[in-house]
Design a protein around this motif. Structure first.
Motif, PDB file in Angstrom:
ATOM      1  N   TRP A 139       0.831  -1.205   0.000  1.00 23.84           N
ATOM      2  CA  TRP A 139       0.000   0.000   0.000  1.00 23.84           C
ATOM      3  C   TRP A 139       0.868   1.258   0.000  1.00 23.84           C
ATOM      4  CZ3 TRP A 139      -2.889  -2.901   4.262  1.00 23.84           C
ATOM      5  CH2 TRP A 139      -3.841  -3.755   3.693  1.00 23.84           C
ATOM      6  N   GLU A 140       1.997   1.193   0.688  1.00 24.65           N
ATOM      7  CA  GLU A 140       2.921   2.334   0.670  1.00 24.65           C
ATOM      8  C   GLU A 140       3.531   2.504  -0.719  1.00 24.65           C
ATOM      9  OE1 GLU A 140       3.544   4.635   3.084  1.00 24.65           O
ATOM     10  OE2 GLU A 140       1.903   3.633   4.153  1.00 24.65           O
ATOM     11  N   GLN A 141       3.778   1.387  -1.396  1.00 25.65           N
ATOM     12  CA  GLN A 141       4.363   1.451  -2.739  1.00 25.65           C
ATOM     13  C   GLN A 141       3.395   2.051  -3.756  1.00 25.65           C
ATOM     14  OE1 GLN A 141       5.694  -2.524  -3.559  1.00 25.65           O
ATOM     15  NE2 GLN A 141       7.250  -2.470  -1.945  1.00 25.65           N
ATOM     16  N   ASP A 142       2.107   2.016  -3.457  1.00 24.94           N
ATOM     17  CA  ASP A 142       1.129   2.629  -4.361  1.00 24.94           C
ATOM     18  C   ASP A 142       1.352   4.132  -4.487  1.00 24.94           C
ATOM     19  OD1 ASP A 142      -0.087   0.231  -4.891  1.00 24.94           O
ATOM     20  OD2 ASP A 142      -1.733   0.522  -3.461  1.00 24.94           O
ATOM     21  N   LYS A 143       2.039   4.715  -3.519  1.00 25.30           N
ATOM     22  CA  LYS A 143       2.300   6.160  -3.531  1.00 25.30           C
ATOM     23  C   LYS A 143       3.572   6.501  -4.309  1.00 25.30           C
ATOM     24  CE  LYS A 143       0.203   6.386   1.013  1.00 25.30           C
ATOM     25  NZ  LYS A 143       0.472   6.467   2.437  1.00 25.30           N
ATOM     26  N   MET A 144       4.335   5.490  -4.703  1.00 21.79           N
ATOM     27  CA  MET A 144       5.602   5.705  -5.403  1.00 21.79           C
ATOM     28  C   MET A 144       5.374   6.078  -6.864  1.00 21.79           C
ATOM     29  SD  MET A 144       7.948   2.529  -4.202  1.00 21.79           S
ATOM     30  CE  MET A 144       8.655   2.455  -2.594  1.00 21.79           C
ATOM     31  N   THR A 145       6.409   6.663  -7.450  1.00 16.96           N
ATOM     32  CA  THR A 145       6.362   6.935  -8.888  1.00 16.96           C
ATOM     33  C   THR A 145       6.566   5.617  -9.629  1.00 16.96           C
ATOM     34  OG1 THR A 145       8.739   7.308  -9.070  1.00 16.96           O
ATOM     35  CG2 THR A 145       7.352   9.228  -8.521  1.00 16.96           C
ATOM     36  N   LEU A 146       6.258   5.627 -10.913  1.00 20.32           N
ATOM     37  CA  LEU A 146       6.405   4.425 -11.729  1.00 20.32           C
ATOM     38  C   LEU A 146       7.863   3.975 -11.784  1.00 20.32           C
ATOM     39  CD1 LEU A 146       4.825   2.422 -13.386  1.00 20.32           C
ATOM     40  CD2 LEU A 146       5.128   3.878 -15.381  1.00 20.32           C
ATOM     41  N   GLU A 147       8.783   4.925 -11.844  1.00 17.15           N
ATOM     42  CA  GLU A 147      10.212   4.585 -11.889  1.00 17.15           C
ATOM     43  C   GLU A 147      10.663   3.914 -10.592  1.00 17.15           C
ATOM     44  OE1 GLU A 147       9.109   7.770 -12.708  1.00 17.15           O
ATOM     45  OE2 GLU A 147       9.152   7.316 -14.851  1.00 17.15           O
TER      46      GLU A 147
ATOM     47  N   LEU B  34       8.793   2.277  -8.477  1.00 20.86           N
ATOM     48  CA  LEU B  34       8.158   0.967  -8.404  1.00 20.86           C
ATOM     49  C   LEU B  34       8.848  -0.026  -9.329  1.00 20.86           C
ATOM     50  CD1 LEU B  34       5.867  -0.470  -6.974  1.00 20.86           C
ATOM     51  CD2 LEU B  34       4.360   0.189  -8.847  1.00 20.86           C
ATOM     52  N   LYS B  35       9.272   0.447 -10.493  1.00 23.43           N
ATOM     53  CA  LYS B  35       9.961  -0.418 -11.450  1.00 23.43           C
ATOM     54  C   LYS B  35      11.292  -0.921 -10.879  1.00 23.43           C
ATOM     55  CE  LYS B  35       9.671  -0.241 -16.373  1.00 23.43           C
ATOM     56  NZ  LYS B  35       9.755   0.552 -17.577  1.00 23.43           N
ATOM     57  N   GLU B  36      11.981  -0.062 -10.120  1.00 20.04           N
ATOM     58  CA  GLU B  36      13.248  -0.469  -9.495  1.00 20.04           C
ATOM     59  C   GLU B  36      13.029  -1.621  -8.514  1.00 20.04           C
ATOM     60  OE1 GLU B  36      15.382   2.769  -7.692  1.00 20.04           O
ATOM     61  OE2 GLU B  36      15.198   4.002  -9.496  1.00 20.04           O
ATOM     62  N   LEU B  37      11.895  -1.640  -7.836  1.00 14.28           N
ATOM     63  CA  LEU B  37      11.598  -2.699  -6.866  1.00 14.28           C
ATOM     64  C   LEU B  37      11.151  -3.998  -7.537  1.00 14.28           C
ATOM     65  CD1 LEU B  37       9.560  -0.731  -4.171  1.00 14.28           C
ATOM     66  CD2 LEU B  37      11.925  -1.464  -4.016  1.00 14.28           C
ATOM     67  N   THR B  38      10.349  -3.868  -8.588  1.00 11.20           N
ATOM     68  CA  THR B  38       9.722  -5.054  -9.162  1.00 11.20           C
ATOM     69  C   THR B  38      10.494  -5.674 -10.324  1.00 11.20           C
ATOM     70  OG1 THR B  38       8.358  -3.657 -10.588  1.00 11.20           O
ATOM     71  CG2 THR B  38       7.414  -4.309  -8.470  1.00 11.20           C
TER      72      THR B  38
ATOM     73  N   PRO C 132      13.703  -6.542 -10.780  1.00 10.19           N
ATOM     74  CA  PRO C 132      14.552  -7.705 -10.460  1.00 10.19           C
ATOM     75  C   PRO C 132      13.746  -8.984 -10.222  1.00 10.19           C
ATOM     76  CG  PRO C 132      15.261  -5.795  -9.196  1.00 10.19           C
ATOM     77  CD  PRO C 132      13.978  -5.415  -9.882  1.00 10.19           C
ATOM     78  N   LEU C 133      12.585  -8.841  -9.589  1.00 10.85           N
ATOM     79  CA  LEU C 133      11.752 -10.022  -9.342  1.00 10.85           C
ATOM     80  C   LEU C 133      11.226 -10.607 -10.651  1.00 10.85           C
ATOM     81  CD1 LEU C 133       9.643  -8.698  -6.313  1.00 10.85           C
ATOM     82  CD2 LEU C 133      11.678 -10.138  -6.242  1.00 10.85           C
ATOM     83  N   MET C 134      10.789  -9.726 -11.547  1.00 12.43           N
ATOM     84  CA  MET C 134      10.267 -10.175 -12.834  1.00 12.43           C
ATOM     85  C   MET C 134      11.384 -10.815 -13.666  1.00 12.43           C
ATOM     86  SD  MET C 134       7.536 -10.539 -14.590  1.00 12.43           S
ATOM     87  CE  MET C 134       6.231  -9.400 -14.247  1.00 12.43           C
ATOM     88  N   GLU C 135      12.568 -10.226 -13.632  1.00 13.29           N
ATOM     89  CA  GLU C 135      13.699 -10.778 -14.388  1.00 13.29           C
ATOM     90  C   GLU C 135      14.080 -12.168 -13.888  1.00 13.29           C
ATOM     91  OE1 GLU C 135      16.818  -7.853 -14.235  1.00 13.29           O
ATOM     92  OE2 GLU C 135      15.604  -6.388 -15.340  1.00 13.29           O
ATOM     93  N   GLU C 136      14.016 -12.370 -12.570  1.00 15.27           N
ATOM     94  CA  GLU C 136      14.292 -13.702 -12.006  1.00 15.27           C
ATOM     95  C   GLU C 136      13.312 -14.733 -12.565  1.00 15.27           C
ATOM     96  OE1 GLU C 136      14.452 -13.977  -7.713  1.00 15.27           O
ATOM     97  OE2 GLU C 136      15.497 -12.039  -7.591  1.00 15.27           O
ATOM     98  N   CYS C 137      12.057 -14.337 -12.678  1.00 12.63           N
ATOM     99  CA  CYS C 137      11.033 -15.267 -13.187  1.00 12.63           C
ATOM    100  C   CYS C 137      11.244 -15.557 -14.669  1.00 12.63           C
ATOM    101  CB  CYS C 137       9.645 -14.691 -12.932  1.00 12.63           C
ATOM    102  SG  CYS C 137       9.247 -14.634 -11.160  1.00 12.63           S
ATOM    103  N   PHE C 138      11.616 -14.538 -15.443  1.00  9.41           N
ATOM    104  CA  PHE C 138      11.901 -14.769 -16.858  1.00  9.41           C
ATOM    105  C   PHE C 138      13.080 -15.730 -17.007  1.00  9.41           C
ATOM    106  CE2 PHE C 138       9.706 -10.631 -17.940  1.00  9.41           C
ATOM    107  CZ  PHE C 138       8.732 -11.205 -18.734  1.00  9.41           C
ATOM    108  N   GLU C 139      14.116 -15.523 -16.199  1.00  6.81           N
ATOM    109  CA  GLU C 139      15.293 -16.406 -16.263  1.00  6.81           C
ATOM    110  C   GLU C 139      14.929 -17.812 -15.811  1.00  6.81           C
ATOM    111  OE1 GLU C 139      18.593 -14.727 -14.106  1.00  6.81           O
ATOM    112  OE2 GLU C 139      18.463 -12.849 -15.235  1.00  6.81           O
ATOM    113  N   LEU C 140      14.098 -17.923 -14.801  1.00  8.13           N
ATOM    114  CA  LEU C 140      13.695 -19.223 -14.289  1.00  8.13           C
ATOM    115  C   LEU C 140      13.031 -20.071 -15.390  1.00  8.13           C
ATOM    116  CD1 LEU C 140      13.343 -21.054 -11.733  1.00  8.13           C
ATOM    117  CD2 LEU C 140      11.105 -19.991 -11.478  1.00  8.13           C
TER     118      LEU C 140
END
Length: 159
Positions: free
Chosen positions: A128-136, A138-142, A144-152
């Motif tokens: 909910w706190e991340q909903d207040k973040m800018t798109l950039e 939020l992208k920094e946080l998410t 790496p997680l998405m890239e791990e899944c693509f590599e997996l």
């Protein structure tokens, strides 16, 4: 779920105790006395505290009714529910042109992986706190997680 049950039990206790205090204050419920001396003391006590019991009883009763009727907005679940995870999966797929245009089964695997990693790493409150973040931000946080899944799943992306 457990917190909701506890809140409901406490609200019912307030409701019943407020009702009892109010009925004692309005002298509907008379406290038992053993002899005339005790009855005289009770009358003095009733004159002294009767108005307080009327007002306090009505206040406690009102709070109990309010707590039962109105949902507690601060009582948000602390753990991710399955429906929240499904909503996040749909949101991720619908917000990504790349995922919308890939094989639906592959997209579902990747997004499920991402949602599992995200919900393990971040609590609902953090989300909910991340909903207040800018798109950039939020992208920094998410990313790496998405890239791990693509590599997996062996899917190459253009970084």
């Amino acid at each position: 779920m457990m917190t909701y049950t506890i809140d409901l039990i406490l609200a019912l206790c307030m409701l019943l105790s407020g009702l009892l205090i109010t009925l004692i204050g309005f002298d509907v419920i008379k406290l038992k006395t053993k002899n005339s001396v005790d009855e005289e003391r009770m009358n003095v006590w009733r004159k002294r505290f009767g108005n307080f019991f009327k007002i306090a009883g009505i206040i406690v009763l009102t709070i109990g009714v309010y707590l039962i009727i109105m949902p507690n907005s601060n009582n948000k679940p602390e753990n991710w529910t399955q429906s929240q995870k499904e909503a996040m999966k749909n949101q991720v797929i619908n917000s990504s042109y790349f995922l919308k245009n890939m094989n639906p089964d592959s997209a579902d695997l990747i997004v499920s992986c991402f949602v599992n990693k995200y919900t393990e790493k971040y609590t609902l409150k953090e989300s909910w706190e991340q909903d207040k973040m800018t798109l950039e931000q939020l992208k920094e946080l998410t990313s790496p997680l998405m890239e791990e899944c693509f590599e997996l799943y062996g899917i190459k992306t253009n970084k």
